[in-house]
Design a protein around this motif. Structure first.
Motif, PDB file in Angstrom:
ATOM      1  N   ILE A 139       0.842  -1.191   0.000  1.00  0.00           N
ATOM      2  CA  ILE A 139       0.000   0.000   0.000  1.00  0.00           C
ATOM      3  C   ILE A 139       0.881   1.246   0.000  1.00  0.00           C
ATOM      4  O   ILE A 139       1.661   1.456   0.932  1.00  0.00           O
ATOM      5  N   SER A 140       0.752   2.055  -1.048  1.00  0.00           N
ATOM      6  CA  SER A 140       1.418   3.359  -1.081  1.00  0.00           C
ATOM      7  C   SER A 140       0.402   4.426  -0.679  1.00  0.00           C
ATOM      8  O   SER A 140      -0.741   4.413  -1.153  1.00  0.00           O
ATOM      9  N   ARG A 141       0.824   5.350   0.191  1.00  0.00           N
ATOM     10  CA  ARG A 141      -0.083   6.369   0.716  1.00  0.00           C
ATOM     11  C   ARG A 141       0.470   7.764   0.451  1.00  0.00           C
ATOM     12  O   ARG A 141       1.689   7.948   0.319  1.00  0.00           O
ATOM     13  N   ASP A 142      -0.433   8.749   0.417  1.00  0.00           N
ATOM     14  CA  ASP A 142      -0.009  10.121   0.240  1.00  0.00           C
ATOM     15  C   ASP A 142       0.253  10.758   1.612  1.00  0.00           C
ATOM     16  O   ASP A 142       0.230  10.082   2.645  1.00  0.00           O
ATOM     17  N   TYR A 143       0.455  12.073   1.635  1.00  0.00           N
ATOM     18  CA  TYR A 143       0.820  12.760   2.881  1.00  0.00           C
ATOM     19  C   TYR A 143      -0.322  12.744   3.895  1.00  0.00           C
ATOM     20  O   TYR A 143      -0.097  12.915   5.094  1.00  0.00           O
ATOM     21  N   ARG A 144      -1.562  12.509   3.415  1.00  0.00           N
ATOM     22  CA  ARG A 144      -2.700  12.422   4.331  1.00  0.00           C
ATOM     23  C   ARG A 144      -2.964  10.983   4.772  1.00  0.00           C
ATOM     24  O   ARG A 144      -3.957  10.716   5.425  1.00  0.00           O
ATOM     25  N   GLN A 145      -2.091  10.074   4.352  1.00  0.00           N
ATOM     26  CA  GLN A 145      -2.229   8.645   4.647  1.00  0.00           C
ATOM     27  C   GLN A 145      -3.413   8.008   3.918  1.00  0.00           C
ATOM     28  O   GLN A 145      -3.876   6.933   4.303  1.00  0.00           O
ATOM     29  N   ASP A 146      -3.883   8.642   2.853  1.00  0.00           N
ATOM     30  CA  ASP A 146      -4.892   8.017   2.001  1.00  0.00           C
ATOM     31  C   ASP A 146      -4.212   7.024   1.059  1.00  0.00           C
ATOM     32  O   ASP A 146      -3.160   7.340   0.484  1.00  0.00           O
TER      33      ASP A 146
END
Length: 431
Positions: A139-146
């Motif tokens: 799982i790759s996430r963005d800065y908001r952990q989405d």
């Protein structure tokens, strides 16, 4: 020290706390279910398989060489992949609405990663569950952990470990090799793991291992049939003579016979024999040997093992035009629905925000023939259960809007129990 120096010192970040690794226990292991295939021996078993009692080595590659297995997987993974997986948000009145603005909606509906379509990703997901017993994705996430990207990991190279706490229960950890070759230990918020049918709740059983004898018998029968036909289906021949023939002469006669008549290019020739030689043909009756029946039975065995109706594998010996429709409906309900529920609930557990959930939409698979479908729509429309726009949406057509599309009908001869019957314009109760 100046004022600005003091301010900078006050805002200086504190030193990061030392990371405390929880006590991790290895997953369950066994002869047939190596956990994580972390040993060279386990890798060899995974890659090359084990020999069945028929003497045929069974692994994923050899299993896929069977046409029944390949067709069963095409049906299972294809039907699963073409079914939309939608992210919903619960509404205040107990209903639901599509959360189209969320990246969690896009993840499975539009773009799981930069190179795969949703169809290709879901097809690969179910193939891993059916062949390896589990699916794993990084799982790759963005800065908001989405979650923004899902990358498939080799399920046979995944080690499942866990930490147990008496207050919080089991917390899983995964030893996995990433596509760039690096191997590390990851937490549950970094790896999306979906075990198939499991006996411990952590790792799914390996279907190829447990179906080794079934698949080995089918492979052995296929190999035998190929060898039989490679010999031009010619029966063996015994040359007999009342005279005693020396050993050297026997070899010469055999070589001469094989050289003249063996092989497809020289079959069906004319033999001229001397020395009182008489040929005896050892015939082979395929009907009595029940080769065809054996191969048909093995198609049913594969269908039973993978959960696919035989008629979807083109085994129609017991199918009729009347029962195939019911078998197809049973396929969706009893075989595909468990896969839908397993993956949708795993996605909800791993990615959904509070008040949201994932759900597959197999409505198109449950539709009957056109006549039955429109009769059902007619009844629902007349009872006020559906309006025109809802019927058109079910048929993948655009809404017409306005009162003509959104209005619900109410039968004139119906009224709410316990209330006064509605009256007509003349004042008399309506019939």
């Amino acid at each position: 020290m100046g004022l600005f120096d003091r301010l900078r010192g006050a805002r200086a970040p504190a030193a990061p706390a030392a990371r405390i690794e929880p006590t991790v226990s290895g997953g369950p292991t066994g002869e047939d279910t190596p956990s994580g295939v972390q040993t060279p021996e386990a890798w060899l078993v995974t890659s090359y398989g084990r020999a069945s009692s028929a003497g045929v080595r069974v692994n994923e590659g050899s299993a896929l060489s069977l046409s029944a297995v390949m067709q069963a997987l095409r049906v299972l993974t294809g039907v699963f992949a073409m079914t939309p997986l939608v992210y919903y948000r619960r509404t205040g009145n107990g209903g639901k609405e599509r959360a189209t603005g969320s990246p969690r909606y896009t993840l499975f509906h539009d773009r799981p990663n930069g190179f795969q379509t949703p169809f290709a990703f879901k097809e690969l997901l179910l193939a891993d569950i059916c062949l390896a017993g589990r699916f794993a994705g990084f799982i790759s996430r963005d800065y908001r952990q989405d979650p923004t990207v899902l990358t498939r990991l080799d399920p046979r190279g995944l080690g499942v470990n866990f930490h147990f706490d008496r207050q919080t229960g089991i917390e899983p950890f995964y030893d996995a090799t990433l596509p760039d070759g690096t191997r590390d230990r990851f937490s549950a918020d970094q790896v999306w793991h979906i075990p198939g049918f499991t006996r411990d709740g952590l790792t799914g059983i390996d279907p190829i291992t447990y179906m080794r004898e079934v698949l080995g018998g089918a492979l052995a029968t296929t190999e035998y049939a190929n060898r039989f036909w490679a010999n031009d289906a010619k029966p063996n021949v015994v040359l007999t003579s009342p005279n005693k023939i020396p050993r050297e002469a026997k070899q010469e006669i055999k070589g001469d016979w094989d050289g003249r008549f063996a092989g497809a290019a020289r079959a069906h020739g004319t033999a001229v024999l001397d020395q009182d030689l008489k040929p005896t043909f050892l015939s082979h009756d395929n009907e009595k040997a029940q080769h065809l029946e054996t191969r048909i039975f093995q198609v049913s065995e594969v269908a039973r093992a993978l959960g696919v109706p035989p008629h979807l594998l083109f085994e129609l010996s017991r199918s009729t035009n009347n029962n195939i429709e019911h078998q197809s409906l049973e396929f969706v309900i009893y075989h595909m629905m468990p896969h839908y529920t397993r993956v949708a609930e795993a996605a909800t557990l791993a990615f959904a925000e509070p008040g949201c959930f994932y759900e597959f939409l197999p409505d198109a698979l449950l539709k009957g023939d056109s006549k039955s479908r429109w009769e059902a729509y007619k009844a629902a429309r007349e009872l006020g259960a559906l309006n025109v726009d809802e019927i058109r949406a079910a048929e993948n057509r655009n809404a017409i809007g306005g009162a003509a599309g959104t209005a619900y009908l109410w039968p004139l001869n119906f009224y709410v129990a316990g209330t006064e019957r509605p009256k007509s314009a003349g004042g008399a109760p309506k019939d």
